[in-house]
Design a protein around this motif. Sequence first.
Motif, PDB file in Angstrom:
ATOM      1  N   ALA A  88       0.836  -1.208   0.000  1.00  0.00           N
ATOM      2  CA  ALA A  88       0.000   0.000   0.000  1.00  0.00           C
ATOM      3  C   ALA A  88       0.872   1.259   0.000  1.00  0.00           C
ATOM      4  O   ALA A  88       0.600   2.215  -0.732  1.00  0.00           O
ATOM      5  CB  ALA A  88      -0.944  -0.016   1.200  1.00  0.00           C
ATOM      6  N   GLU A 106       0.979   4.055  -2.991  1.00  0.00           N
ATOM      7  CA  GLU A 106       0.628   5.434  -2.685  1.00  0.00           C
ATOM      8  C   GLU A 106       1.727   6.386  -3.145  1.00  0.00           C
ATOM      9  O   GLU A 106       1.445   7.459  -3.682  1.00  0.00           O
ATOM     10  CB  GLU A 106       0.367   5.589  -1.191  1.00  0.00           C
ATOM     11  N   VAL A 149      -5.833   4.310  -2.079  1.00  0.00           N
ATOM     12  CA  VAL A 149      -5.142   3.079  -1.683  1.00  0.00           C
ATOM     13  C   VAL A 149      -5.561   2.704  -0.261  1.00  0.00           C
ATOM     14  O   VAL A 149      -5.535   3.522   0.644  1.00  0.00           O
ATOM     15  CB  VAL A 149      -3.615   3.257  -1.745  1.00  0.00           C
ATOM     16  N   GLN A 150      -5.967   1.444  -0.117  1.00  0.00           N
ATOM     17  CA  GLN A 150      -6.469   0.981   1.168  1.00  0.00           C
ATOM     18  C   GLN A 150      -6.051  -0.469   1.367  1.00  0.00           C
ATOM     19  O   GLN A 150      -6.302  -1.289   0.494  1.00  0.00           O
ATOM     20  CB  GLN A 150      -7.996   0.960   1.098  1.00  0.00           C
ATOM     21  N   ALA A 151      -5.420  -0.776   2.494  1.00  0.00           N
ATOM     22  CA  ALA A 151      -5.085  -2.177   2.778  1.00  0.00           C
ATOM     23  C   ALA A 151      -6.168  -2.749   3.685  1.00  0.00           C
ATOM     24  O   ALA A 151      -6.392  -2.246   4.776  1.00  0.00           O
ATOM     25  CB  ALA A 151      -3.730  -2.261   3.452  1.00  0.00           C
ATOM     26  N   VAL A 201      -5.298  -5.227  -1.075  1.00  0.00           N
ATOM     27  CA  VAL A 201      -5.096  -3.784  -1.181  1.00  0.00           C
ATOM     28  C   VAL A 201      -5.960  -3.302  -2.339  1.00  0.00           C
ATOM     29  O   VAL A 201      -5.972  -3.915  -3.410  1.00  0.00           O
ATOM     30  CB  VAL A 201      -3.626  -3.430  -1.490  1.00  0.00           C
TER      31      VAL A 201
END
Length: 335
Positions: free
Chosen positions: A95, A99, A106-108, A117
Amino acid sequence: RERKMYMACRNDIHRYDAPFMAVYKSLIPAEEELEKQRQLMAQLENLVAKEWPHAKLYLYGSCANSFGFPKSDIDVCLAIEDDDINKSDMLLKLADILESDNLQNVQALTRARVPIVKLMDPVTGISCDICINNVLAVVNTKLLRDYARIDVRLRQLAFIVKHWAKSRKVNETYQGTLSSYAYVLMCIHFLQLRRPPILPCLQEMKPTYSVRVDNIRCSYFDDVGRLDNFGSSNRETIAELVWGFFNYWAYAHDYANTVVSVRTGSILGKREKDWTRRVGNDRHLICIEDPFETSHDLGRVVDKFSIRVLREEFERAAEIMHQDRNPCAKLFEPY
Ligand code: ATP
Ligand code: MG
């Protein structure tokens, strides 16, 4: 429940081939879209290779199995052969890397059932989920894609069935209806059982492809370029097949006792799989065997409420195919 078996033949069914073909064609993604997916994939490969030189990226799911609709998200699997990786740490690291390369949102999601992700690429507008070592999904994606290369009628039928399922809201696993993956397997199975068959059973043929994934041996005949005449003695057309498919799931399938199995190209008994009782949340009200993970019933998401919804939708579709004057419009009417 009234049980009907439509033996009668609708003699005007071929009138509907052209409209169904038009629906199918409207659902095929444009070449530019595939090009954008490749572009994003190349960028991701670059980023991953810098941090993990031995890792590989694979596309899976509808963007790679040839049953994808336009504007779908893409599913990517990062495969790395390393016994002591920690998936959560790796996803968090990934992530960070994404980014810093200007990818957005972006997100885990490290605690999801399948940790991923998520990201959005502002250049192509494509959203993407990346998971780690979900190699079985990569292999079943290849199986679906290989089946699609044998006879174009699979792709036609599956696009129409998926489009119907999405329009009628019966393609929502979190609400107890079936995944797209399950619907495509149902289509493959249906075409394996036509007489003469339109599709062979690749897993019963001499294997030309074999991999071991999570202790499961996945092997089948994948030299499908040699099978492109396989279904040619069956002349059924798309409208007949759509009709036959819905008729089967509305009136002919034995929900109480049987399992559809692409792996064997046949119908199995629930007894032999020991799927006769409810175990935990698995009720086995509609049974679709995963081709590789054979203990896995893709119908396990279905509960006693959603099975009724599903069967009513199959019956509605069969009725429409049987007698409606404009089945193509009615079938996809939003729920
Ligand atoms: P859609 O166009 O609806 O996104 P899709 O082909 O991406 O369709 P999904 O059902 O979202 O279909 O599944 C994505 C991929 O994940 C499948 O191609 C399959 O490889 C894998 N998969 C999905 N569900 C299962 C499951 N229950 N068991 C094993 N693999 C699965
Ligand atoms: Mg998907």
